[in-house]
Design a protein around this motif. Structure first.
Motif, PDB file in Angstrom:
ATOM      1  N   LEU A  23       0.828  -1.214   0.000  1.00  0.00           N
ATOM      2  CA  LEU A  23       0.000   0.000   0.000  1.00  0.00           C
ATOM      3  C   LEU A  23       0.858   1.259   0.000  1.00  0.00           C
ATOM      4  N   SER A  24       2.017   1.189   0.634  1.00  0.00           N
ATOM      5  CA  SER A  24       2.899   2.356   0.696  1.00  0.00           C
ATOM      6  C   SER A  24       3.704   2.521  -0.593  1.00  0.00           C
ATOM      7  N   GLY A  25       3.674   1.506  -1.449  1.00  0.00           N
ATOM      8  CA  GLY A  25       4.446   1.556  -2.680  1.00  0.00           C
ATOM      9  C   GLY A  25       5.862   1.035  -2.514  1.00  0.00           C
ATOM     10  N   GLU A  26       6.200   0.620  -1.283  1.00  0.00           N
ATOM     11  CA  GLU A  26       7.544   0.104  -1.019  1.00  0.00           C
ATOM     12  C   GLU A  26       7.780  -1.203  -1.771  1.00  0.00           C
ATOM     13  N   LYS A  27       6.754  -2.012  -1.866  1.00  0.00           N
ATOM     14  CA  LYS A  27       6.817  -3.271  -2.610  1.00  0.00           C
ATOM     15  C   LYS A  27       5.539  -3.388  -3.430  1.00  0.00           C
ATOM     16  N   LYS A  28       5.581  -4.214  -4.472  1.00  0.00           N
ATOM     17  CA  LYS A  28       4.387  -4.441  -5.276  1.00  0.00           C
ATOM     18  C   LYS A  28       3.471  -5.426  -4.580  1.00  0.00           C
ATOM     19  N   SER A  29       2.171  -5.208  -4.731  1.00  0.00           N
ATOM     20  CA  SER A  29       1.197  -6.164  -4.217  1.00  0.00           C
ATOM     21  C   SER A  29       1.229  -7.409  -5.091  1.00  0.00           C
ATOM     22  N   ILE A  30       0.521  -8.438  -4.677  1.00  0.00           N
ATOM     23  CA  ILE A  30       0.457  -9.653  -5.497  1.00  0.00           C
ATOM     24  C   ILE A  30      -0.103  -9.314  -6.867  1.00  0.00           C
ATOM     25  N   ILE A  31      -1.064  -8.413  -6.932  1.00  0.00           N
ATOM     26  CA  ILE A  31      -1.653  -8.041  -8.219  1.00  0.00           C
ATOM     27  C   ILE A  31      -0.613  -7.331  -9.086  1.00  0.00           C
ATOM     28  N   GLY A  32       0.180  -6.463  -8.475  1.00  0.00           N
ATOM     29  CA  GLY A  32       1.240  -5.786  -9.216  1.00  0.00           C
ATOM     30  C   GLY A  32       2.257  -6.753  -9.779  1.00  0.00           C
ATOM     31  N   VAL A  33       2.624  -7.747  -8.984  1.00  0.00           N
ATOM     32  CA  VAL A  33       3.592  -8.755  -9.433  1.00  0.00           C
ATOM     33  C   VAL A  33       2.985  -9.588 -10.559  1.00  0.00           C
ATOM     34  N   GLU A  34       1.723 -10.006 -10.388  1.00  0.00           N
ATOM     35  CA  GLU A  34       1.061 -10.803 -11.425  1.00  0.00           C
ATOM     36  C   GLU A  34       0.957 -10.019 -12.734  1.00  0.00           C
ATOM     37  N   GLU A  35       0.546  -8.762 -12.651  1.00  0.00           N
ATOM     38  CA  GLU A  35       0.403  -7.930 -13.847  1.00  0.00           C
ATOM     39  C   GLU A  35       1.746  -7.754 -14.558  1.00  0.00           C
ATOM     40  N   GLU A  36       2.788  -7.533 -13.762  1.00  0.00           N
ATOM     41  CA  GLU A  36       4.119  -7.333 -14.328  1.00  0.00           C
ATOM     42  C   GLU A  36       4.607  -8.575 -15.070  1.00  0.00           C
ATOM     43  N   ARG A  37       4.386  -9.736 -14.481  1.00  0.00           N
ATOM     44  CA  ARG A  37       4.926 -10.979 -15.047  1.00  0.00           C
ATOM     45  C   ARG A  37       4.004 -11.629 -16.078  1.00  0.00           C
ATOM     46  N   SER A  38       2.681 -11.514 -15.860  1.00  0.00           N
ATOM     47  CA  SER A  38       1.749 -12.284 -16.694  1.00  0.00           C
ATOM     48  C   SER A  38       0.751 -11.432 -17.464  1.00  0.00           C
ATOM     49  N   LYS A  39       0.746 -10.127 -17.225  1.00  0.00           N
ATOM     50  CA  LYS A  39      -0.205  -9.208 -17.872  1.00  0.00           C
ATOM     51  C   LYS A  39      -1.658  -9.538 -17.525  1.00  0.00           C
ATOM     52  N   THR A  40      -1.829 -10.193 -16.381  1.00  0.00           N
ATOM     53  CA  THR A  40      -3.160 -10.470 -15.839  1.00  0.00           C
ATOM     54  C   THR A  40      -2.991 -10.691 -14.348  1.00  0.00           C
TER      55      THR A  40
END
Length: 140
Positions: A23-40
């Motif tokens: 939430l602070s932007g320090e790390k990506k959420s699971i959704i951020g990681v999924e979007e980055e790696r899988s585009k979903t």
């Protein structure tokens, strides 16, 4: 799972991220990681599965939007309640996991950060603590 065989390690890594850090932007959420790696992400996939099963719009929307902390983005009361239940369930699961690891999430802090959950489920801090305790007792 066939299309994204590397999903399990992605989910394991992302689930280890502390929500406050995402939430602070320090790390990506699971959704951020999924979007980055899988585009979903798992919410989009769940939405598509729920839609193909012709589940109600409240359930479909709850699956798609549950990561959003603010329940008032939903117009439908049933969706608000379902998302509130998902957030509470996630908290209880994280509490159980952190209990097993020897650290505990403060119930009062969580309830204060999720005031809308408390309101939509008509719970107070003691009732959330009671739910937590009941689950911990049930799981041993």
């Amino acid at each position: 799972m066939k299309k994204y065989p590397d999903y399990i390690p992605i989910a394991d890594m992302a689930m280890g991220i502390v929500p406050a850090k995402s939430l602070s932007g320090e790390k990506k959420s699971i959704i951020g990681v999924e979007e980055e790696r899988s585009k979903t992400n798992h919410c989009k996939v769940g939405y598509l599965v729920a839609k193909s099963w012709r589940l109600s719009n409240s359930i479909i929307n709850a699956i798609f939007y549950y990561p959003y902390v603010h329940l008032n983005i939903h117009k439908d009361t049933a969706t608000k309640v379902l998302v509130a239940l998902l957030l509470l369930s996630e908290f209880v699961c994280m509490y159980h996991d952190s209990f097993a690891k020897g650290s505990h999430k403060n119930v009062e802090d969580w309830v204060n950060c999720h005031e809308e959950v408390k309101v939509h489920l008509d719970l107070d801090i003691q009732e959330v603590a009671d739910i937590q305790n009941d689950v911990m007792e049930f799981l041993g």
